[in-house]
Structures are given as C-alpha cells and as structure tokens.
Design a protein around this motif. Structure first.
Motif, PDB file in Angstrom:
ATOM      1  N   SER A  43      10.224  41.892  15.237  1.00  0.00           N
ATOM      2  CA  SER A  43      10.883  42.680  16.286  1.00  0.00           C
ATOM      3  C   SER A  43      11.177  41.839  17.518  1.00  0.00           C
ATOM      4  O   SER A  43      12.221  42.016  18.162  1.00  0.00           O
ATOM      5  CB  SER A  43      10.034  43.896  16.657  1.00  0.00           C
ATOM      6  N   LYS A  44      10.305  40.900  17.878  1.00  0.00           N
ATOM      7  CA  LYS A  44      10.562  40.052  19.048  1.00  0.00           C
ATOM      8  C   LYS A  44      11.835  39.224  18.862  1.00  0.00           C
ATOM      9  O   LYS A  44      12.648  39.102  19.776  1.00  0.00           O
ATOM     10  CB  LYS A  44       9.377  39.130  19.315  1.00  0.00           C
ATOM     11  N   LEU A  45      11.983  38.652  17.671  1.00  0.00           N
ATOM     12  CA  LEU A  45      13.174  37.853  17.390  1.00  0.00           C
ATOM     13  C   LEU A  45      14.426  38.723  17.403  1.00  0.00           C
ATOM     14  O   LEU A  45      15.449  38.349  17.984  1.00  0.00           O
ATOM     15  CB  LEU A  45      13.033  37.137  16.054  1.00  0.00           C
ATOM     16  N   ALA A  46      14.362  39.887  16.769  1.00  0.00           N
ATOM     17  CA  ALA A  46      15.524  40.780  16.705  1.00  0.00           C
ATOM     18  C   ALA A  46      15.913  41.279  18.094  1.00  0.00           C
ATOM     19  O   ALA A  46      17.096  41.261  18.453  1.00  0.00           O
ATOM     20  CB  ALA A  46      15.221  41.960  15.781  1.00  0.00           C
ATOM     21  N   ILE A  47      14.942  41.699  18.885  1.00  0.00           N
ATOM     22  CA  ILE A  47      15.223  42.184  20.245  1.00  0.00           C
ATOM     23  C   ILE A  47      15.787  41.056  21.098  1.00  0.00           C
ATOM     24  O   ILE A  47      16.753  41.242  21.835  1.00  0.00           O
ATOM     25  CB  ILE A  47      13.968  42.807  20.871  1.00  0.00           C
ATOM     26  N   GLY A  48      15.195  39.875  20.986  1.00  0.00           N
ATOM     27  CA  GLY A  48      15.701  38.721  21.735  1.00  0.00           C
ATOM     28  C   GLY A  48      17.130  38.369  21.365  1.00  0.00           C
ATOM     29  O   GLY A  48      17.958  38.074  22.223  1.00  0.00           O
ATOM     30  N   ALA A  49      17.442  38.425  20.070  1.00  0.00           N
ATOM     31  CA  ALA A  49      18.802  38.126  19.614  1.00  0.00           C
ATOM     32  C   ALA A  49      19.796  39.152  20.138  1.00  0.00           C
ATOM     33  O   ALA A  49      20.904  38.806  20.565  1.00  0.00           O
ATOM     34  CB  ALA A  49      18.845  38.072  18.090  1.00  0.00           C
ATOM     35  N   VAL A  50      19.401  40.417  20.132  1.00  0.00           N
ATOM     36  CA  VAL A  50      20.278  41.476  20.645  1.00  0.00           C
ATOM     37  C   VAL A  50      20.514  41.290  22.145  1.00  0.00           C
ATOM     38  O   VAL A  50      21.659  41.364  22.627  1.00  0.00           O
ATOM     39  CB  VAL A  50      19.691  42.877  20.339  1.00  0.00           C
ATOM     40  N   LEU A  51      19.450  41.025  22.902  1.00  0.00           N
ATOM     41  CA  LEU A  51      19.600  40.809  24.349  1.00  0.00           C
ATOM     42  C   LEU A  51      20.468  39.585  24.640  1.00  0.00           C
ATOM     43  O   LEU A  51      21.313  39.605  25.532  1.00  0.00           O
ATOM     44  CB  LEU A  51      18.230  40.664  25.015  1.00  0.00           C
ATOM     45  N   PHE A  52      20.262  38.517  23.881  1.00  0.00           N
ATOM     46  CA  PHE A  52      21.075  37.311  24.043  1.00  0.00           C
ATOM     47  C   PHE A  52      22.544  37.629  23.792  1.00  0.00           C
ATOM     48  O   PHE A  52      23.423  37.253  24.565  1.00  0.00           O
ATOM     49  CB  PHE A  52      20.599  36.220  23.079  1.00  0.00           C
ATOM     50  N   GLY A  53      22.817  38.334  22.704  1.00  0.00           N
ATOM     51  CA  GLY A  53      24.199  38.676  22.358  1.00  0.00           C
ATOM     52  C   GLY A  53      24.865  39.565  23.385  1.00  0.00           C
ATOM     53  O   GLY A  53      26.028  39.364  23.728  1.00  0.00           O
ATOM     54  N   ILE A  54      24.123  40.543  23.903  1.00  0.00           N
ATOM     55  CA  ILE A  54      24.679  41.424  24.945  1.00  0.00           C
ATOM     56  C   ILE A  54      24.995  40.613  26.192  1.00  0.00           C
ATOM     57  O   ILE A  54      26.092  40.722  26.757  1.00  0.00           O
ATOM     58  CB  ILE A  54      23.705  42.577  25.258  1.00  0.00           C
ATOM     59  N   GLY A  55      24.052  39.779  26.618  1.00  0.00           N
ATOM     60  CA  GLY A  55      24.288  38.943  27.805  1.00  0.00           C
ATOM     61  C   GLY A  55      25.431  37.975  27.607  1.00  0.00           C
ATOM     62  O   GLY A  55      26.251  37.756  28.505  1.00  0.00           O
ATOM     63  N   TRP A  56      25.524  37.400  26.424  1.00  0.00           N
ATOM     64  CA  TRP A  56      26.599  36.459  26.114  1.00  0.00           C
ATOM     65  C   TRP A  56      27.943  37.166  26.159  1.00  0.00           C
ATOM     66  O   TRP A  56      28.922  36.651  26.694  1.00  0.00           O
ATOM     67  CB  TRP A  56      26.349  35.847  24.749  1.00  0.00           C
ATOM     68  N   GLY A  57      27.991  38.369  25.594  1.00  0.00           N
ATOM     69  CA  GLY A  57      29.240  39.127  25.593  1.00  0.00           C
ATOM     70  C   GLY A  57      29.669  39.556  26.982  1.00  0.00           C
ATOM     71  O   GLY A  57      30.852  39.532  27.316  1.00  0.00           O
ATOM     72  N   ILE A  58      28.713  39.967  27.807  1.00  0.00           N
ATOM     73  CA  ILE A  58      29.040  40.422  29.164  1.00  0.00           C
ATOM     74  C   ILE A  58      29.472  39.255  30.049  1.00  0.00           C
ATOM     75  O   ILE A  58      30.494  39.304  30.720  1.00  0.00           O
ATOM     76  CB  ILE A  58      27.841  41.155  29.790  1.00  0.00           C
ATOM     77  N   ALA A  59      28.666  38.187  30.044  1.00  0.00           N
ATOM     78  CA  ALA A  59      28.926  37.071  30.952  1.00  0.00           C
ATOM     79  C   ALA A  59      29.868  36.028  30.364  1.00  0.00           C
ATOM     80  O   ALA A  59      30.507  35.284  31.110  1.00  0.00           O
ATOM     81  CB  ALA A  59      27.605  36.398  31.332  1.00  0.00           C
ATOM     82  N   GLY A  60      29.925  35.952  29.036  1.00  0.00           N
ATOM     83  CA  GLY A  60      30.729  34.904  28.409  1.00  0.00           C
ATOM     84  C   GLY A  60      30.055  33.546  28.489  1.00  0.00           C
ATOM     85  O   GLY A  60      30.670  32.525  28.217  1.00  0.00           O
ATOM     86  N   LEU A  61      28.785  33.531  28.880  1.00  0.00           N
ATOM     87  CA  LEU A  61      28.034  32.286  29.009  1.00  0.00           C
ATOM     88  C   LEU A  61      26.714  32.406  28.269  1.00  0.00           C
ATOM     89  O   LEU A  61      26.151  33.485  28.160  1.00  0.00           O
ATOM     90  CB  LEU A  61      27.718  31.990  30.482  1.00  0.00           C
ATOM     91  N   CYS A  62      26.239  31.284  27.772  1.00  0.00           N
ATOM     92  CA  CYS A  62      24.881  31.184  27.275  1.00  0.00           C
ATOM     93  C   CYS A  62      24.276  29.954  27.962  1.00  0.00           C
ATOM     94  O   CYS A  62      24.971  29.276  28.727  1.00  0.00           O
ATOM     95  CB  CYS A  62      24.839  31.121  25.748  1.00  0.00           C
ATOM     96  N   PRO A  63      23.009  29.645  27.764  1.00  0.00           N
ATOM     97  CA  PRO A  63      22.357  28.623  28.588  1.00  0.00           C
ATOM     98  C   PRO A  63      23.062  27.273  28.675  1.00  0.00           C
ATOM     99  O   PRO A  63      23.236  26.735  29.772  1.00  0.00           O
ATOM    100  CB  PRO A  63      20.975  28.491  27.938  1.00  0.00           C
ATOM    101  N   GLY A  64      23.484  26.692  27.569  1.00  0.00           N
ATOM    102  CA  GLY A  64      24.122  25.377  27.617  1.00  0.00           C
ATOM    103  C   GLY A  64      25.399  25.358  28.446  1.00  0.00           C
ATOM    104  O   GLY A  64      25.526  24.588  29.406  1.00  0.00           O
ATOM    105  N   PRO A  65      26.375  26.205  28.117  1.00  0.00           N
ATOM    106  CA  PRO A  65      27.589  26.244  28.915  1.00  0.00           C
ATOM    107  C   PRO A  65      27.349  26.648  30.373  1.00  0.00           C
ATOM    108  O   PRO A  65      28.061  26.188  31.261  1.00  0.00           O
ATOM    109  CB  PRO A  65      28.454  27.297  28.204  1.00  0.00           C
ATOM    110  N   ALA A  66      26.363  27.485  30.624  1.00  0.00           N
ATOM    111  CA  ALA A  66      26.084  27.901  32.008  1.00  0.00           C
ATOM    112  C   ALA A  66      25.662  26.707  32.856  1.00  0.00           C
ATOM    113  O   ALA A  66      26.128  26.541  33.983  1.00  0.00           O
ATOM    114  CB  ALA A  66      25.009  28.976  32.036  1.00  0.00           C
ATOM    115  N   VAL A  67      24.802  25.866  32.300  1.00  0.00           N
ATOM    116  CA  VAL A  67      24.358  24.681  33.046  1.00  0.00           C
ATOM    117  C   VAL A  67      25.532  23.722  33.233  1.00  0.00           C
ATOM    118  O   VAL A  67      25.727  23.176  34.322  1.00  0.00           O
ATOM    119  CB  VAL A  67      23.160  23.999  32.337  1.00  0.00           C
ATOM    120  N   ALA A  68      26.341  23.533  32.190  1.00  0.00           N
ATOM    121  CA  ALA A  68      27.522  22.673  32.323  1.00  0.00           C
ATOM    122  C   ALA A  68      28.500  23.247  33.337  1.00  0.00           C
ATOM    123  O   ALA A  68      29.149  22.512  34.084  1.00  0.00           O
ATOM    124  CB  ALA A  68      28.198  22.510  30.964  1.00  0.00           C
TER     125      ALA A  68
END
Length: 136
Positions: free
Chosen positions: A83-108
């Motif tokens: 469940s931790k992995l699944a919840i984390g993946a869902v949160l990551f995907g929602i944040g990625w979709g909203i912001a259009g950024l994930c950690p690597g591109p955000a730092v760049a």
C-alpha cells in the motif's frame, strides 16, 4: 572526492538530457498526460530512448566486481506491491500531472524557470521532510 566528481558528471549529463529532450517544460509533460486532448508523444520517446543506455549499463554492471566509486554494489531488491508503494505512486502521478514536473526536471528548471520551479522544489522538500517524521 572521486564520488563527488562522478556525481557531478552524472547529474550534469542527466540535466543536459532533460533540457535537450524538453522534459524541463511542464507543458510538454502535461501534453503527454493529456490522452484525450492534444497528446504530445515526446515523453514516450524519451522514456523509450532511456532504456537503451540503461540496458547497456546493466550488462556492464553484471561484468564488474565493484562499482567505480564504492566498495560494493547497493542494488535494491525486489518486493511485492504494498500500500505504501501504491499510495506513493498515485501521489507522485497526481503531482506530476498537476505541476508537469517531477524531481529531476524541477531541479533542472531552477536554472531555466526559477520561480515556479522554486515553489515546486520547496513543496517537494517539505514533503520529503514530512515523510521522515511520519509514523511508519
């Protein structure tokens, strides 16, 4: 010191790849995620293209007795989906979709589009800190 140099080279290469591929542009990522609208397949090609050097790296790693900058390999094991992995993946995907950024591109993006990227990076760091203090 050798580890720092290798990390700087790897990070610079990764950042250059993100910039060259256009993945630091949130609208390009959001275009990829917009399956029913004006879909942009660029990210699919970037991910597919990344599999080639990764496959080569795994083949090279299998022949090495130890990594270039450490005494032994620290490779993650495999585990079942929990469940931790699944919840984390869902949160990551929602944040990625909203912001259009994930950690690597955000730092760049801090170098290319500082204000929006700084807001995202600050929220990302706050989330990382909150996870450290969460009940496990």
């Amino acid at each position: 010191m050798r580890q720092v140099v290798i990390a700087l080279i790897a990070g610079s290469l990764f950042g250059a790849g993100l910039a060259f591929s256009g993945m630091v542009d949130p609208t390009r990522v959001q275009g990829f995620l917009d399956l029913l609208g004006n879909w942009d397949p660029t990210l699919a090609f970037v991910m597919g293209g990344a599999m080639i050097p990764m496959a080569i790296a795994w083949l090279v790693q299998k022949r090495m007795t130890k990594p270039a900058a450490d005494t032994h390999f620290n490779l993650p094991g495999t585990s079942m989906l929990d469940s931790k992995l699944a919840i984390g993946a869902v949160l990551f995907g929602i944040g990625w979709g909203i912001a259009g950024l994930c950690p690597g591109p955000a730092v760049a993006d801090l170098a290319l589009n500082p204000l929006p990227a700084l807001i995202f990076v600050a929220a990302m760091v706050a989330g990382m800190a909150a996870e450290r203090f969460a009940i496990k």
